[in-house]
Design an enzyme around this catalytic site. Structure first.
Site, PDB file in Angstrom:
ATOM      1  N   TYR A 262      32.588  31.405  71.262  1.00 22.09           N
ATOM      2  CA  TYR A 262      33.858  30.714  71.502  1.00 22.09           C
ATOM      3  C   TYR A 262      33.694  29.197  71.529  1.00 22.09           C
ATOM      4  O   TYR A 262      34.667  28.470  71.372  1.00 22.09           O
ATOM      5  CB  TYR A 262      34.486  31.147  72.824  1.00 22.09           C
ATOM      6  CG  TYR A 262      34.779  32.608  72.990  1.00 22.09           C
ATOM      7  CD1 TYR A 262      34.700  33.514  71.936  1.00 22.09           C
ATOM      8  CD2 TYR A 262      35.134  33.093  74.231  1.00 22.09           C
ATOM      9  CE1 TYR A 262      34.966  34.860  72.123  1.00 22.09           C
ATOM     10  CE2 TYR A 262      35.413  34.442  74.427  1.00 22.09           C
ATOM     11  CZ  TYR A 262      35.318  35.320  73.363  1.00 22.09           C
ATOM     12  OH  TYR A 262      35.583  36.650  73.565  1.00 22.09           O
TER      13      TYR A 262
ATOM     14  N   HIS B 257      27.415  40.089  71.916  1.00 18.85           N
ATOM     15  CA  HIS B 257      28.654  39.941  71.168  1.00 18.85           C
ATOM     16  C   HIS B 257      28.452  40.642  69.827  1.00 18.85           C
ATOM     17  O   HIS B 257      27.789  40.124  68.957  1.00 18.85           O
ATOM     18  CB  HIS B 257      28.958  38.459  70.944  1.00 18.85           C
ATOM     19  CG  HIS B 257      30.413  38.168  70.854  1.00 18.85           C
ATOM     20  ND1 HIS B 257      30.918  36.954  71.182  1.00 18.85           N
ATOM     21  CD2 HIS B 257      31.469  38.919  70.500  1.00 18.85           C
ATOM     22  CE1 HIS B 257      32.225  36.953  71.020  1.00 18.85           C
ATOM     23  NE2 HIS B 257      32.576  38.145  70.600  1.00 18.85           N
TER      24      HIS B 257
END
Length: 124
Positions: A44, A102
């Site tokens: 992010y 992730h």
């Protein structure tokens, strides 16, 4: 005691794609309405902004639960732990409450990545 170990429902606040002042304002509002669990990720690009927001808002570390995720590119031995250490620094934290992969590898065995997670846990 960290909220991770409390026996009540915690709402989690996702931070993607927020950054900078927008993230700061969102975290302030989230805290005001009761959020104490925050989700971010290396991918992010906002771990440092989340760490700054929590610090600037004066939230005690044991009052929040922080989840972050290791970027797929960092799921190799030479980059995994350094990336987690950078996440810790960016989050202004001495621990990460929940550390996730992730998108675990789907083109090969997941065991090597899980072993890296275990090593991160062993190191505290």
């Amino acid at each position: 005691m960290n909220i991770l170990f409390q026996k009540n429902h915690q709402r989690g606040f996702g931070t993607f794609p927020l950054k900078g002042e927008v993230l700061q304002a969102a975290i302030e509002t989230a805290l005001a309405v009761g959020y104490r669990a925050f989700d971010t990720a290396q991918w992010y690009g906002n771990e440092a902004d989340l760490g700054a927001a929590l610090s600037q808002l004066g939230v005690r570390r044991d009052e929040v639960l922080v989840t972050t995720k290791v970027h797929p590119e960092n799921m190799v031995p030479e980059r995994f732990l350094p990336s987690v250490e950078k996440s810790l620094k960016d989050l202004r934290a001495d621990i990460i409450d929940v550390l996730l992969l992730h998108w675990p590898p789907n083109d090969g065995p997941v065991e090597p990545s899980l072993q890296l997670l275990q090593e991160a846990q062993r190191r505290g």
